[in-house]
Design an enzyme around this catalytic site. Structure first.
Site, PDB file in Angstrom:
ATOM      1  N   ASP A  81       0.832  -1.205   0.000  1.00  0.00           N
ATOM      2  CA  ASP A  81       0.000   0.000   0.000  1.00  0.00           C
ATOM      3  C   ASP A  81       0.876   1.268   0.000  1.00  0.00           C
ATOM      4  O   ASP A  81       1.914   1.314   0.663  1.00  0.00           O
ATOM      5  CB  ASP A  81      -0.864  -0.058   1.272  1.00  0.00           C
ATOM      6  CG  ASP A  81      -1.946   0.982   1.324  1.00  0.00           C
ATOM      7  OD1 ASP A  81      -2.460   1.366   0.254  1.00  0.00           O
ATOM      8  OD2 ASP A  81      -2.303   1.408   2.450  1.00  0.00           O
ATOM      9  N   HIS A  82       0.442   2.284  -0.714  1.00  0.00           N
ATOM     10  CA  HIS A  82       1.134   3.579  -0.757  1.00  0.00           C
ATOM     11  C   HIS A  82       2.636   3.449  -0.985  1.00  0.00           C
ATOM     12  O   HIS A  82       3.436   4.012  -0.208  1.00  0.00           O
ATOM     13  CB  HIS A  82       0.866   4.396   0.512  1.00  0.00           C
ATOM     14  CG  HIS A  82      -0.537   4.906   0.583  1.00  0.00           C
ATOM     15  ND1 HIS A  82      -0.982   5.989  -0.142  1.00  0.00           N
ATOM     16  CD2 HIS A  82      -1.615   4.446   1.259  1.00  0.00           C
ATOM     17  CE1 HIS A  82      -2.267   6.180   0.107  1.00  0.00           C
ATOM     18  NE2 HIS A  82      -2.682   5.253   0.937  1.00  0.00           N
TER      19      HIS A  82
HETATM   20  P1  13P Z   1      -7.930   4.401   7.312  1.00  0.00           P
HETATM   21  O1  13P Z   1      -6.766   4.366   8.225  1.00  0.00           O
HETATM   22  O2  13P Z   1      -8.696   5.674   7.378  1.00  0.00           O
HETATM   23  O3  13P Z   1      -8.821   3.212   7.470  1.00  0.00           O
HETATM   24  O4  13P Z   1      -7.362   4.355   5.811  1.00  0.00           O
HETATM   25  C1  13P Z   1      -6.788   3.197   5.328  1.00  0.00           C
HETATM   26  C2  13P Z   1      -6.149   3.391   4.014  1.00  0.00           C
HETATM   27  O5  13P Z   1      -6.674   4.034   3.148  1.00  0.00           O
HETATM   28  C3  13P Z   1      -4.871   2.725   3.777  1.00  0.00           C
HETATM   29  O6  13P Z   1      -4.331   3.063   2.549  1.00  0.00           O
END
Ligand code: 13P
Length: 282
Positions: A81-82
């Site tokens: 992620d990211h």
């Molecule tokens: P939250 O922490 O708001 O659930 O977001 C999660 C997210 O988008 C991880 O990329």
């Protein structure tokens, strides 16, 4: 079983639901999320963001996530992620992640497209999926920055899809990472337009704090992957706290069980809201 994220999202398109993508930080969270998915016959995604690697190093948690996915009775994609750096994205691919995100949301669109294309070329060598982001989701993954929300321009989404052919596209519609300071008002007008103009499965970040009704509306309007992080961490912490308060923890292994339980409960709640239960018929 470990699967490619593309397959999960294609099935979600056909079935008109969204797949939960749960951020994890340790083995207990991995076990809790998979327990919920197996109990509900739900396909899921396990993910970890690059900013979290200082607490959970990729070389340690990555193989754990991949092994847990391989051993699961339901389809599980493992997602980075990211992703911010090519180095870590490549490391995740090498470890067997079946999907990676390149987050170029802070870049000018041209540059975001160029970098996303580079990541797609790398991921292709492994047969992995790629997610990108346009517009800016608010807040930040680890709460270290307060990035302002910048809603996605639908024309940018059309161009991005055409030029990159990315597998999943995160869009900004008033959503933000972390706990919302006030009730989020999602821009369904923008979501509907992007959904009409594009075919790419869309991703909703910042799932924590969004109402069940809005989740369902999103899942019927092109959102096929929903990211949940803070809700998991909060639920794990609160479960542990309440077990201590009720004298339910006597020794380390009770603490560990409470962590698994917190992650399990949170994943279960979200899988049921997203309508992913009983979508795995295997
Ligand atoms: P939250 O922490 O708001 O659930 O977001 C999660 C997210 O988008 C991880 O990329």
């Amino acid at each position: 079983m470990l699967v490619n994220m593309k397959t999960l999202l294609a099935d979600a398109e056909k079935g008109d639901y969204a797949v939960g993508s749960f951020s994890v930080a340790n083995m207990e969270m991995v076990l809790g999320v998979i327990k919920a998915a197996e109990e509900l016959n739900a396909p899921i995604i396990l993910q970890i963001a690059e900013v979290r690697l200082k607490q959970s190093p990729l070389g340690v948690i990555g193989p754990l996530m991949v092994a847990a996915a391989k051993g699961a009775k339901v389809p599980v994609a493992v997602h980075f992620d990211h992703g911010k750096t090519m180095e870590k994205i490549c490391e995740a691919l090498e470890l067997g992640f079946t999907s990676v995100m390149f987050d170029g949301s802070h870049l000018p669109l041209d540059e975001n497209i160029k970098m996303t294309e580079k990541v797609i070329a790398e991921a292709k060598k492994y047969g992995a999926a790629v997610e990108a982001e346009i517009g800016c989701v608010g807040g930040s993954e680890d709460g270290s920055e307060d990035i302002a929300i910048n809603c996605t321009n639908p024309d940018d989404a059309v161009r991005f899809e055409k030029e990159t052919g990315v597998d999943a596209l995160a869009i900004a519609i008033g959503n933000a990472h972390g706990n919302y300071k006030s009730t989020p008002h999602l821009r369904f007008d923008i979501l509907e337009t992007v959904d009409k103009l594009t075919k790419t499965p869309l991703v909703l970040h910042g799932g924590t704090g969004i109402t069940p009704d809005d989740f369902v509306r999103c899942s019927k309007t092109g959102i096929k992957k929903i990211n949940i992080a803070t809700a998991t961490f909060d639920k794990v912490e609160n479960t542990v706290r309440s077990c201590y308060n009720n004298n339910g923890i006597n020794g380390y292994y009770d603490l560990q069980a409470a962590e698994v339980e917190g992650a399990y409960e949170n994943a279960k709640t979200h899988i049921l809201i997203f309508g992913t239960d009983n979508k795995w018929k295997g």
